[in-house]
Design an enzyme around this catalytic site. Structure first.
Site, PDB file in Angstrom:
ATOM      1  N   CYS A   3      94.564  44.371  17.140  1.00 22.30           N
ATOM      2  CA  CYS A   3      94.615  45.777  16.730  1.00 22.30           C
ATOM      3  C   CYS A   3      93.333  46.090  15.960  1.00 22.30           C
ATOM      4  CB  CYS A   3      95.884  46.065  15.926  1.00 22.30           C
ATOM      5  SG  CYS A   3      96.033  45.151  14.377  1.00 22.30           S
ATOM      6  N   ASN A   6      94.230  44.161  11.867  1.00 23.62           N
ATOM      7  CA  ASN A   6      94.936  42.863  11.864  1.00 23.62           C
ATOM      8  C   ASN A   6      95.830  42.701  10.632  1.00 23.62           C
ATOM      9  OD1 ASN A   6      94.076  39.292  11.895  1.00 23.62           O
ATOM     10  ND2 ASN A   6      95.700  40.322  12.978  1.00 23.62           N
ATOM     11  N   CYS A   8      98.700  45.337  10.370  1.00 20.82           N
ATOM     12  CA  CYS A   8      99.964  46.035  10.679  1.00 20.82           C
ATOM     13  C   CYS A   8     100.541  45.592  12.027  1.00 20.82           C
ATOM     14  CB  CYS A   8      99.761  47.554  10.687  1.00 20.82           C
ATOM     15  SG  CYS A   8      99.273  48.241   9.094  1.00 20.82           S
ATOM     16  N   SER A  10      99.089  43.849  14.963  1.00 17.56           N
ATOM     17  CA  SER A  10      98.876  42.561  15.653  1.00 17.56           C
ATOM     18  C   SER A  10      99.537  41.360  14.962  1.00 17.56           C
ATOM     19  CB  SER A  10      97.397  42.307  15.958  1.00 17.56           C
ATOM     20  OG  SER A  10      96.623  42.277  14.792  1.00 17.56           O
ATOM     21  N   ASP A 117      99.232  53.432  15.760  1.00 21.16           N
ATOM     22  CA  ASP A 117      98.828  52.861  14.467  1.00 21.16           C
ATOM     23  C   ASP A 117      99.765  53.395  13.368  1.00 21.16           C
ATOM     24  OD1 ASP A 117      97.606  52.100  12.153  1.00 21.16           O
ATOM     25  OD2 ASP A 117      95.610  52.840  12.705  1.00 21.16           O
TER      26      ASP A 117
HETATM   27  P1  4NP Z   1      96.430  47.847  12.264  1.00 20.54           P
HETATM   28  O1  4NP Z   1      96.534  49.091  11.256  1.00 20.54           O
HETATM   29  O2  4NP Z   1      95.214  48.112  13.122  1.00 20.54           O
HETATM   30  O3  4NP Z   1      97.700  47.936  13.036  1.00 20.54           O
HETATM   31  O4  4NP Z   1      96.306  46.608  11.421  1.00 20.54           O
HETATM   32  C1  4NP Z   1      95.484  49.492  10.428  1.00 20.54           C
HETATM   33  C2  4NP Z   1      95.232  48.791   9.264  1.00 20.54           C
HETATM   34  C3  4NP Z   1      94.214  49.200   8.425  1.00 20.54           C
HETATM   35  C4  4NP Z   1      93.458  50.309   8.753  1.00 20.54           C
HETATM   36  C5  4NP Z   1      93.714  51.011   9.928  1.00 20.54           C
HETATM   37  C6  4NP Z   1      94.737  50.588  10.766  1.00 20.54           C
HETATM   38  N1  4NP Z   1      92.426  50.739   7.893  1.00 20.54           N
HETATM   39  O5  4NP Z   1      91.819  51.792   8.166  1.00 20.54           O
HETATM   40  O6  4NP Z   1      92.162  50.071   6.870  1.00 20.54           O
END
Ligand code: 4NP
Length: 147
Positions: A3, A6, A8, A10, A117
């Site tokens: 994702c 990494n 949330c 994945s 997301d």
């Molecule tokens: P993930 O979610 O891609 O499912 O891990 C996110 C985690 C952090 C961020 C964006 C999406 N961020 O912008 O920090």
């Protein structure tokens, strides 16, 4: 399982898939296309929804997807189209390219459906992501059994 952060989607996908496969025969890991959360624990909301389903992802740590991952993994699944494009940007040849797909294409072939997301969402979004990943991983286990 890849994702953006990494933390949330994945790590949840990794934990769910591991729970459905014999660990002697399969090596499952996750990564993010971005580096913001390298070394971080999964988001507490992902840890909670996993725990509710008897899966422990609390020991996962964020890492960034890298080109050498193409050498270690037979299949690379992206959660959304942006992740998919960012992974493909690191591919060196057609052999690398054919390893990559959206995870939910295993469940809904050719439909290009994304795992949304949940980072800026709430518990309900993490519930929805869990259900999607659970179904996606069931389809993946079936595919791997026959592949
Ligand atoms: P993930 O979610 O891609 O499912 O891990 C996110 C985690 C952090 C961020 C964006 C999406 N961020 O912008 O920090």
């Amino acid at each position: 399982m890849v994702c953006l952060g990494n933390i949330c989607r994945s790590p949840l996908a990794e934990g769910i898939l591991k729970s459905k496969l014999p660990e002697d025969n399969f090596y499952v890991d996750s990564a993010g296309t971005a580096s913001y959360h390298v070394g971080d624990k999964p988001d507490s909301r992902s840890i909670s929804i996993a725990q509710k389903n008897h899966i422990d992802i609390s020991t996962c740590r964020g890492r960034q997807f890298k080109t050498t991952d193409f050498e270690y993994f037979d299949y690379i699944y992206a959660m959304d189209y942006a992740n998919y494009k960012d992974i493909l940007a690191l591919a060196r040849d057609e052999q690398d390219v054919v390893k990559v797909d959206l995870l939910l294409n295993v469940l809904f072939p050719g439909e290009n459906i994304e795992v949304p997301d949940p980072y800026y969402g709430g518990t309900v979004n993490f519930e929805e992501v869990y259900q999607l990943l659970d179904k996606g991983c069931d389809a993946l286990v079936e595919f791997l059994k026959h592949g």
